[in-house]
Design an enzyme around this catalytic site. Structure first.
Site, short mmCIF file in Angstrom:
data_model
loop_
_atom_site.label_atom_id
_atom_site.label_comp_id
_atom_site.label_asym_id
_atom_site.label_seq_id
_atom_site.Cartn_x
_atom_site.Cartn_y
_atom_site.Cartn_z
N MET A 337 0.84 -1.18 0.09
CA MET A 337 -0.01 0.13 0.01
C MET A 337 0.90 1.42 0.15
O MET A 337 1.74 1.36 0.85
CB MET A 337 -0.71 -0.09 1.07
CG MET A 337 -1.74 1.15 1.40
SD MET A 337 -3.09 1.38 0.10
CE MET A 337 -3.15 2.91 -0.11
N GLU A 372 4.45 0.78 -5.88
CA GLU A 372 4.09 1.43 -4.73
C GLU A 372 4.89 2.82 -4.81
O GLU A 372 4.24 3.80 -4.43
CB GLU A 372 4.07 0.63 -3.42
CG GLU A 372 3.47 -0.60 -3.16
CD GLU A 372 1.98 -0.54 -3.68
OE1 GLU A 372 1.53 0.57 -3.83
OE2 GLU A 372 1.45 -1.64 -4.13
N HIS A 375 3.30 5.12 -7.21
CA HIS A 375 1.80 5.91 -6.84
C HIS A 375 2.33 7.14 -6.33
O HIS A 375 1.24 7.80 -6.35
CB HIS A 375 1.43 4.98 -5.88
CG HIS A 375 0.40 3.87 -6.32
ND1 HIS A 375 -0.64 4.34 -7.35
CD2 HIS A 375 -0.04 2.56 -5.91
CE1 HIS A 375 -1.22 3.14 -7.65
NE2 HIS A 375 -0.97 2.23 -6.91
N GLU A 394 -4.47 2.93 -10.81
CA GLU A 394 -4.10 1.65 -10.74
C GLU A 394 -3.72 1.15 -12.07
O GLU A 394 -2.56 0.30 -12.16
CB GLU A 394 -4.96 0.62 -10.13
CG GLU A 394 -5.23 0.86 -8.57
CD GLU A 394 -4.07 0.72 -7.62
OE1 GLU A 394 -2.84 0.17 -8.29
OE2 GLU A 394 -4.05 1.59 -6.49
N1 BES Z 1 -3.39 0.71 -3.56
C1 BES Z 1 -3.10 -0.84 -3.72
C2 BES Z 1 -3.23 -1.47 -2.56
C3 BES Z 1 -4.50 -1.69 -2.08
C4 BES Z 1 -5.64 -1.96 -2.74
C5 BES Z 1 -5.08 -1.50 -0.68
C6 BES Z 1 -6.82 -2.13 -2.41
C7 BES Z 1 -6.18 -1.58 -0.33
C8 BES Z 1 -7.21 -2.12 -1.07
C9 BES Z 1 -1.53 -0.81 -4.17
O1 BES Z 1 -1.19 0.11 -4.73
C10 BES Z 1 -1.67 -2.17 -5.16
O2 BES Z 1 -2.21 -2.09 -6.08
N2 BES Z 1 -0.99 -3.19 -4.57
C11 BES Z 1 -1.26 -4.28 -5.39
C12 BES Z 1 0.16 -5.10 -5.95
C13 BES Z 1 0.66 -4.06 -7.28
C14 BES Z 1 2.08 -4.28 -7.63
C15 BES Z 1 -0.22 -4.47 -8.39
C16 BES Z 1 -1.70 -5.54 -4.66
O3 BES Z 1 -1.85 -5.26 -3.49
O4 BES Z 1 -2.03 -6.74 -4.98
ZN ZN Z 2 -1.41 0.20 -6.80
#
Ligand code: BES
Ligand code: ZN
Length: 984
Positions: A337, A372, A375, A394
């Site tokens: 996150m 991350e 972002h 995303e």
């Molecule tokens: N912002 C998300 C994490 C998130 C998503 C937290 C939904 C809570 C609810 C983070 O940037 C993210 O996208 N993480 C991905 C990994 C990424 C490499 C695609 C994940 O957690 O799977």
């Molecule tokens: Zn993300």
């Protein structure tokens, strides 16, 4: 190759690990469950109790039931309204204690409406938040002015005009929070997770991304237990207090929405480094972990520095604070996150050493650390106006992390892996009952929309801009996007407008990519005129085929839910088709475009055709002989492509010669798919009454000589990357094959695929043995995560995996020796996976030895759990039920659940057992986990979404399991949304 687990996030992410976190107490709050009567899907729609000033009005047209508190209310994108109030500054004070936590918040409220007198103010909250006091401009607010319930707090009257201060004290119990959203405990520490709507579990707030404020956070806790106290921004004060307590104060100079707030308190060790930015500023980099894990963060730190440098070089984007923190958390729903300057990571995406992590793990860590970090600009400095715009941050950030990994490793291999994942996870989602546009129109639980579609298809849609505008055009568009929107909360339309305005290009045809669900279809045909020396390329597009929600055809199976060919077709999409032409010698032909939209490649070897009408034609000149076209190079658009008249010979030719690595692999995939499907047809027609395995073996027969020859040549080509060869050797995943067969018998299809793979391995045996031998490292060679070394390991292990299909004493002994002598996890896990394939006594011995060796490394044990759960040994379901009792299995830990249950669902033999026992086990488990963690349970239940793809008996068993879950007592809104959408 050994695959750790399953799909990304109901798809996406990462998923699949284990950890040592303490088990939070099981919290079965009556307040967080439904009463049984309210979850029947066809109840009359209910109006939300949310006050009228809430951002989104309520569904009235869709049947949505009511629950005690966790109400499944559908919200619509079209109902967006700006918030009637904004918040300019936030002062938070956390008193962390073992029994409960006191949260005091002071908000500067700024009216944002045109009314002459104050309107009422609604702040989101949650049943777990207990209101202690509320003050307006320093004076207690009379009880008659406000009302609090499980949804939030409404201040109905007594509001000042102009700007004012609101002080709220709430009490929460992080130690009882097993949902892992809001403030919770993992291991011995406190940590937070606020995206998407977790902040309302901490205090009453305008919990929506378009309310952006400056935060100051004070944290107070016992100093011995929690020596490290972190939040966003800069540390501006700290000190000791009476009673062994201490505090820190953090100030974040950038405005942010509350979903980016973070807090960590714990006894953590830190590894430090620094990065000098392009303007010469030194940034302190810190990675916090449990003390015994500090030796495992070097790679994550290196990845972070590479990401910072890459973003400067590629997009001119520099980091904007003096420090950047990462904390590893064992119990974490997602992968990681991007909280401002305080990223929280699932431990399995930070901790890695060569002996505990595979090449795939290292690659994932690099990508996620990058993601991350990226972002910070695409998500934090410019964020989303509302959650329907999630793909704005995303999709764009996935695109950026894909490019980062492509630049650092092998670009061709990366593209192949990304597209394979898109097809295995996103295409089925987009053709099934939960299909949604990358920018959805309505949502019940936002947590359920962190999907392969929003992420992976969203990234493909960003890639369309790059294909259409070129790298420089794309960069100019992104520059304009930041120039316009820095500090703002914006929409996907704002992004497209910046791209169009910076380039002057007409990008109107991309609108539909945001608005429509389903995978579009494209057909391309070529006609050669030898006399004129021209090649005419014709492309047509057709809308997606969707499985109807609520039944398509008479039998409720595949139907066309979109306005299909008969009805009013939706306006055509803009689809870039990257194209090359191969001459008889396999070399690329220079391209001279006579007419048609799209830039003339002017003798270059590649053209990007802009398909923007339903049907279009392009004429290439100076083409004396019929070439073999290479269409949709690099997978230039996420469509289902048919190349009219493409022969088996054409595919073998492309496999042998195409300069585009992706299309070379694609040719192998198409040949492999055709092979498996043809033999599946033969196995279905085989009238013998014996089992699926026997019929599959008879149907598979000998290897396909043409494909075997082509792969033999590929293996012998010294210029090709070993990882690429490993991918080309693999037959398409079962998940990609199933949708190709209406009413598939997953067991038979699996056995046919296995038998075909075995036949290929037999035909290639000498070459596979050579590949395994030539790519083995000498004893004692050091491990390096570096493209060349990874490529050697990938090819060697792919060869060993294929040889394991052939069995035999020699192979078994070789694998056992490799398993015992392995000095890195890539080789050790690959050998274990190969031994797992061989089965019998060696399998069990290897699993036991692996456990004995790694029982103190929870992240490694995730691999051990997943391998057993995914086993195709008949009757393994009982073994998995037993495994649930193992001391290494902690069901409160999301990684464990993903490794156990999602891996299990990948076993065609056991999940899809004909007697329904696999479905029953999975449904039991969903209901059990839903009592602990709604988000994890909702991910798990997604494995039933594909029921329409299977034979009638399995379809009936899967829907019966869905119905049982839908009518179970007290399911969460998260699970409710998925099961009711999946049901007919
Ligand atoms: N912002 C998300 C994490 C998130 C998503 C937290 C939904 C809570 C609810 C983070 O940037 C993210 O996208 N993480 C991905 C990994 C990424 C490499 C695609 C994940 O957690 O799977
Ligand atoms: Zn993300």
């Amino acid at each position: 190759m050994y695959r750790l687990t399953v799909t990304r996030k109901a798809a996406q992410c990462f998923l699949g690990s284990l950890t040592l976190g303490t088990v939070p107490s099981l919290h079965l709050s009556a307040r967080s469950v439904f009463s049984p009567a309210v979850i029947r899907p066809h109840l009359r729609p209910q109006r939300s109790l949310a006050p009228p000033l809430c951002a989104f009005s309520t569904a009235t047209a869709t049947p949505v039931a009511m629950a005690a508190t966790d109400k499944p209310v559908e919200k619509f994108r079209k109902d967006y309204k700006p918030s009637p109030y904004l918040i300019s500054t936030v002062h938070l004070d956390f008193q962390l204690n073992e029994e409960s936590t006191l949260v005091q918040s002071k908000l500067r409220i700024v009216p944002n409406h045109a009314e002459s007198s104050p309107v009422s103010l609604f702040l989101n909250g949650h049943a777990d938040v207990v209101l202690e006091s509320i003050r307006v401009n320093g004076a207690d607010l009379e009880a008659s002015h406000y009302a609090a319930d499980a949804q939030g707090l409404t201040i109905k009257s007594g509001l000042p005009s102009g700007e004012w201060d609101l002080e709220i004290a709430t009490r929460i119990k992080p130690q009882e929070n097993t949902s892992l959203e809001g403030l919770y405990r993992s291991g011995g520490m406190f940590c937070s997770q606020c995206e998407a709507e977790g902040f309302r579990h901490i205090t009453y707030f305008l919990d929506r991304p378009d309310v952006m404020a400056k935060y100051t956070s004070r944290i107070e806790a016992d100093k011995a237990k929690y020596p490290v106290l972190l939040s966003n921004g800069n540390l501006v004060d700290q000190g000791d207090l009476e009673g062994g307590r201490h505090f820190t104060v953090w100030e974040d100079p950038f405005v942010k929405p509350c979903y980016l707030f973070a807090l960590v308190a714990g006894d953590l060790a830190v590894q430090e480094d620094t990065f000098r930015t392009m303007s010469g500023k030194d940034v302190a980099l810190r990675i916090y972990t449990d003390a015994h894990n500090t030796s495992k963060v070097a790679f994550a730190m290196q990845s972070l520095k590479r990401a910072m440098k890459w973003d400067e070089e590629t997009f001119g984007l520099e980091y904007d604070l003096d420090l950047f923190n990462i904390v590893a958390v064992d119990d974490f729903n997602m992968g990681a996150m991007e909280n401002k300057s305080l990223n929280l990571f699932n431990s399995r995406l930070v901790l890695a050493t060569p002996d505990t992590a595979t090449d795939a793990d290292f690659g994932r860590i690099e990508g996620v650390v990058g993601h991350e970090y990226f972002h910070n600009w695409t998500g934090n400095r410019v964020t989303c106006r509302d959650w329907f715009q999630l793909t704005l941050k995303e999709g764009l950030t996935v695109y950026r992390d894909q490019e980062f990994s492509a630049d650092l490793n092998s670009r061709g291999v990366k593209r192949v892996e990304d597209v394979a994942r898109l097809r295995a996870a996103q295409f089925p989602e987009d053709a099934g009952p939960l299909a949604h546009a990358i920018r959805p129109d309505s949502v019940i639980k936002m947590d359920n929309f962190y999907t392969a579609t929003v992420y992976e298809k969203g990234a493909e849609v960003v890639r369309l801009y790059e294909a259409l505008l070129g790298r420089a055009g794309f960069r100019a568009g992104l520059d304009l996007y930041f120039a316009r929107h820095d500090g703002g909360a914006v929409t996907c339309d704002d992004f497209r407008a910046a791209m169009a305005d910076a380039s002057g290009a007409d990008l109107g045809g991309l609108e539909g990519w945001y608005a429509r669900a389903g995978t579009p279809r494209v057909e391309v045909g070529v006609e050669h005129d030898a006399g004129a020396g021209t090649l005419t390329v014709t492309a047509t597009q057709a809308p997606p085929v969707l499985t109807a929600r609520g039944g398509g055809g008479d039998d409720g199976r595949a139907g066309d839910a979109q306005a299909g060919e008969q009805g009013d077709s939706p306006p055509p999409l803009l689809i870039p088709i990257r194209l090359g032409l191969l001459g008889a010698d396999g070399a690329q032909q220079p391209l001279h475009l006579r007419s048609g939209p799209g830039p003339d490649p002017a003798g270059g070897s590649e053209a990007v055709l802009r398909l923007e009408h339903q049907r279009q034609t392009w004429v290439f000149e100076r083409v004396p002989a019929r070439p073999v076209p290479s269409v949709l190079r690099g997978f230039s658009a996420p469509v289902r492509l048919t190349v009219r008249g493409q022969s088996r010979e054409d595919l073998l030719f492309l496999l042998a010669h195409d300069a585009d690595a992706f299309n070379r692999w694609e040719a192998a995939q198409r040949l492999g798919t055709a092979l498996v499907l043809e033999r599946y047809g033969a196995a279905v027609a085989d009238g013998a009454g014996d089992g699926a395995e026997a019929r599959a073996a008879r149907a598979a027969g000998e290897a396909d000589a043409g494909l075997a020859d082509a792969l033999r040549a590929l293996l012998a080509d010294p210029r090709l990357d070993g990882q690429f060869k490993a991918h080309a050797l693999a037959l398409p995943d079962l998940a990609e094959l199933v949708p190709e067969v209406p009413g598939a018998d997953p067991l038979l299809l699996h056995h046919v695929r296995e038998a075909a793979a075995r036949a290929l391995a037999a035909a290639l045996r000498p070459e596979l043995e050579r590949a395994a031998r030539d790519n083995s490292d000498p004893p004692g060679a050091p491990y390096e995560f570096e493209a060349g070394a990874c490529a050697r390991r990938a090819l060697k292990n792919a060869a060993l995996g294929a040889l394991a299909r052939l069995g035999g004493e020699g192979v078994t002994q070789d694998l056992l020796a490799r398993f015992r002598a392995a000095t890195n996890m890539t080789d050790e896990a690959a050998a274990l996976a190969a031994l797992d394939r061989i089965g019998g006594k060696v399998r069990q011995e290897a699993l036991d030895a692996f456990y004995a060796k790694w029982k103190h490394e929870p992240l490694v044990l995730l691999k051990w759990i997943a391998m057993q759960a995914a086993s195709n040994l008949p009757g393994n379901t009982a073994a998995v039920r037993t495994l649930m009792q193992h001391e290494a299995v902690k069901l409160s830990n999301p990684n464990t659940c993903y490794s156990l249950f999602l891996a299990f669902a990948r076993s065609p033999v056991n999940f899809h057992a004909a007697d329904g026992s696999g479905y029953e086990f999975m449904a039991d488990s969903v209901l059990q986990i839903d009592q602990i963690n709604h988000q994890v349970a909702a991910r798990m239940v997604g494995v039933f979404n594909s029921w329409r793809n299977y034979d009638a008996e399995r379809g009936a068993l899967m829907t019966a399991a869905l119905r049982r879950m839908a009518s179970a007592n007290g399911i969460s809104a998260n699970v409710y949304e998925i099961v009711t959408k999946a049901l007919p």
